[in-house]
Design an enzyme around this catalytic site. Sequence first.
Site: not given
Ligand code: LMR
Length: 399
Positions: A132, A213, A248
């Site tokens: 992420w 996570d 989510k």
């Molecule tokens: C994403 O990866 O798009 C979501 O988890 C929203 C974010 O806060 O980045």
Amino acid sequence: MHFFSHLEPYAGDPILGLNEAYLADARPHKVNLSIGIYFDDAGRIPVLESVHQAEAAMLAECAPKPYLPMEGAAAARSAVQALLFGSEHAALAAGRVATLQTVGSSGGLKIGADFVRRWLPTSEVWISDPSWENHRAMFEGAGIAVHSYPYYDAARGGVRFDAMCEALSALPRRSVVLLHACCHNPTGVDLGAAQWRALVPIVRERALLPFLDLAYQGYGEGLAEDAFAPRLLADAGLTFLVVNSFSKSMSVYGERAGALSAVCADRAEAELVLGQLKATVRRNYSSPPMHAAAIVSRVLGEPALRARWEAEVGAMRERILAMRRRLHAVLSARKPGRDFGYILGQRGMFSYTGLAPAQVDRLREAHAVYLLRSGRICVAGLNNGNVERAAEAIAAVID
Ligand code: LMR
């Protein structure tokens, strides 16, 4: 007096900034595959009926709104524990799990990062390659060095599991390893059960601290199935941290409903950890939001709402799978000879398309289709009204 004129301009967040650009785009046929948000078939963020009913009851009660304790509301915390581990889990009975309600799972990551920095000051963090977009920034922001371990195999669309195990086996003891419990963000490629089991002896022998996570519980295989990893690690008697989110799964993004759990060696250690996590919360934001806690504890705790919610999560998961099938069908028809099977094999909201940044830019500029420059699309942004057009646009930028 200019105190701040030396500041660097903020380049913007790669995910949130793109979502803002999408919202500002006046083209009526625009398609938002950027941010990890579930949209329904009408392109709206749904208000789940289970959540709506919980909120209606809360409003009718008109209860006072004191500060919550630093660790959050007791009912929400124990509901989270049961959701993550199963209410009968031995780790819960042994009192070796410390759970705090946090400001979304991002708040949990930040509290966990600050806690690691203070109490395991020589530990560094390893995240998957890729991960992420915000993981690195969050841990670095807490003053921790961040490295990556091999994960995604772009050639095969799978996991470089041997390379991952080799890297983890060579980490310094007490390293923190960030693992996506399900619905890997951004690739959609998850570890299988056998792979998770194979990680257990590595974690134990190298004395690693997993930091799971779990932001997409319910979007992979199911609510209990997606909690396989925390349950496995707890069964194995390991010590680890896990953040989970309801953004989510309950479609309550702005309520900031999340939690951080520390599974410890025993009750005494869990109490110490809870105390220091509370101190960390007090230094950050003092206490978490009450509305989020009430939604979580009611939806998880009232049998009728719980059943409704589980059905709603199942329906969201199924709709994403249907969109994966439509996207796969159109792309396969437009580009015969190319294998788009990865779209069907990946799990959760995301699909890593392999599109290059220039192709992503072309999709946005020429076709008003928004996705991350990493090539990640949020499949939950597709619906029956836009999937054909989005698929045709993607096919148009593929050579
Ligand atoms: C994403 O990866 O798009 C979501 O988890 C929203 C974010 O806060 O980045």
